[in-house]
Design an enzyme around this catalytic site. Structure first.
Site, PDB file in Angstrom:
ATOM      1  N   GLU A  22      -7.756  38.018 -58.825  1.00  0.00           N
ATOM      2  CA  GLU A  22      -7.834  38.763 -57.558  1.00  0.00           C
ATOM      3  C   GLU A  22      -8.766  39.956 -57.735  1.00  0.00           C
ATOM      4  O   GLU A  22      -9.397  40.103 -58.776  1.00  0.00           O
ATOM      5  CB  GLU A  22      -6.437  39.239 -57.116  1.00  0.00           C
ATOM      6  CG  GLU A  22      -5.777  40.194 -58.094  1.00  0.00           C
ATOM      7  CD  GLU A  22      -4.321  40.538 -57.739  1.00  0.00           C
ATOM      8  OE1 GLU A  22      -3.768  39.993 -56.773  1.00  0.00           O
ATOM      9  OE2 GLU A  22      -3.724  41.357 -58.460  1.00  0.00           O
TER      10      GLU A  22
ATOM     11  N   ASP B   3      -5.450  50.202 -55.378  1.00  0.00           N
ATOM     12  CA  ASP B   3      -6.569  49.328 -54.980  1.00  0.00           C
ATOM     13  C   ASP B   3      -7.725  50.122 -54.343  1.00  0.00           C
ATOM     14  O   ASP B   3      -8.159  49.799 -53.214  1.00  0.00           O
ATOM     15  CB  ASP B   3      -6.088  48.271 -53.951  1.00  0.00           C
ATOM     16  CG  ASP B   3      -4.829  47.535 -54.382  1.00  0.00           C
ATOM     17  OD1 ASP B   3      -4.692  47.249 -55.576  1.00  0.00           O
ATOM     18  OD2 ASP B   3      -3.982  47.249 -53.499  1.00  0.00           O
TER      19      ASP B   3
HETATM   20  O1  FUB Z   1      -1.842  45.964 -53.553  1.00  0.00           O
HETATM   21  C1  FUB Z   1      -1.391  44.658 -53.349  1.00  0.00           C
HETATM   22  C2  FUB Z   1      -2.101  43.710 -54.244  1.00  0.00           C
HETATM   23  O2  FUB Z   1      -1.891  44.057 -55.590  1.00  0.00           O
HETATM   24  C3  FUB Z   1      -3.597  43.701 -54.097  1.00  0.00           C
HETATM   25  O3  FUB Z   1      -4.071  43.079 -52.943  1.00  0.00           O
HETATM   26  C4  FUB Z   1      -3.958  43.062 -55.372  1.00  0.00           C
HETATM   27  O4  FUB Z   1      -5.295  43.119 -55.715  1.00  0.00           O
HETATM   28  C5  FUB Z   1      -3.071  43.813 -56.330  1.00  0.00           C
HETATM   29  O5  FUB Z   1      -3.623  45.040 -56.711  1.00  0.00           O
END
Ligand code: FUB
Length: 343
Positions: free
Chosen positions: A242, A32
């Site tokens: 997301e 991320d």
């Molecule tokens: O890294 C944990 C979660 O996985 C992140 O917050 C999301 O965007 C996904 O990448």
């Protein structure tokens, strides 16, 4: 005979063979990546994945991260410095579990690290921590941002100095549980399960001048098709899941995000930070590993996509590694789609 034997054992193709770039960090797992340039140096704010023995599930329990490390380099391709632990879960007073994808912003001599974390009731909130240095260490505020919820904060500061936070994530990120405005503890575990209703929207809120609170109630970020219609919940290839990010290119606002269960990074363009944003296409095709999460920044006149895959762990979804590659636009300002394995 040896010949018959050799015919039977087909060589296993390495799925990472065509990788267009190599992991930026080795020796620990990172994911991320939110990248920024401060004082002419590139800083990366990633999640710090750890090898916990938690079974994979749709709630994301296997992403059980406990701290953040910040990395920097003087140029793309330069040596990457690990600045050590910048913030530890044990130093966050309201912490429950799971430090997910962070971002950072700068204002008037202070750096603000924004992070999603479940509180002691197992509800994701967004916290903020401050430092006088881009690499930290950061000190967490005693409480999460009032009125914050869900995950994946991305803070964009416009040319007029006003900062906006984009955030939200469905499934384990809990956005669907807030659709009435209040948290539904026993709400849907995925999306709203209404394929013909408008998809759940990411959120945006202007930040207060202190950078520590929302200056307004979070609003929906509308992502619409070329006819101006919002995507429906059943449109898994294009609807928001997301990993929000915002950047500006030639005066236009580019909102990019992950489609989650279909694994694309897509983008949509608008005329102002609130949108609506009209869908344009795919920035990054699926990478190896379930999640896809990115950031986009300009460095010395060139644009770069920071992203992750699972090359070091050979495909373990919760053990990722950050990477970077150049991002290009065509003459009309469209982003040219990237295939991370086209090398
Ligand atoms: O890294 C944990 C979660 O996985 C992140 O917050 C999301 O965007 C996904 O990448």
């Amino acid at each position: 005979s040896l010949g018959a034997c050799a015919q039977k054992t087909k060589p296993v193709q390495d799925p990472f063979k065509g990788a267009i770039s190599q992991p930026l960090v080795r020796g620990m797992y990172t994911a991320d990546p939110s990248a920024h340039v401060f004082n002419g140096r590139i800083y990366i704010y990633p999640s710090h994945d750890i090898d916990v023995k938690v079974a994979e599930n749709d709630n994301g329990d296997h992403f059980a991260m406990r701290d953040y490390h910040i990395f920097s380099m003087d140029s793309i391709g330069g040596e990457v410095t690990d600045h050590g632990v910048a913030l530890d879960i044990k130093d966050i007073p309201w912490a429950g579990r799971q430090l997910w994808a962070p971002d950072v912003a700068y204002k008037d001599g202070t750096y603000y690290l924004y992070f999603p974390l479940k509180d002691k009731q197992d509800v994701f909130r967004i916290g903020v921590a401050t430092s006088k240095k881009p690499e930290g260490p950061f000190k967490a505020e005693p409480q999460p941002i009032e009125g914050s919820f869900s995950i994946d904060p991305a803070v964009f500061t416009d040319s007029d100095g006003i900062s906006y936070m984009y955030f939200g994530g469905i499934w384990g990120g809990q956005l669907q549980r807030w659709h009435t405005g209040a948290f539904e503890a026993n709400g849907s575990a995925s999306d709203l399960k209404q394929d013909d209703a408008p998809a759940l929207a990411p959120k945006v809120a202007r930040l207060s001048t202190s950078m520590l609170q929302f200056a307004e109630k979070p609003k929906d970020v509308q992502i619409v098709d070329s006819q101006g219609k919002p995507f429906k919940g059943g449109n898994h290839d294009q609807r928001f899941f997301e990993a929000s990010w915002m950047h500006k290119y030639n005066g236009k606002y580019y909102f990019s995000y992950s489609t989650g269960d279909t694994h694309f990074i897509c983008y949509a363009i608008g005329d102002n930070p609130y949108g609506p944003f009209t869908y344009q296409g795919v920035v990054l095709k699926p990478v190896i590993g379930w999640t896809n999460h990115h950031s986009i920044i300009e460095i010395k006149g060139k644009w770069y996509l920071f992203y992750h895959d699972t090359q070091i762990s050979k495909g373990k979804t919760h053990l990722r590694n950050i990477k970077v590659t150049e991002l290009r636009y065509d003459r009309s300002g469209k982003i040219i789609s990237i295939d991370a394995y086209a090398g």
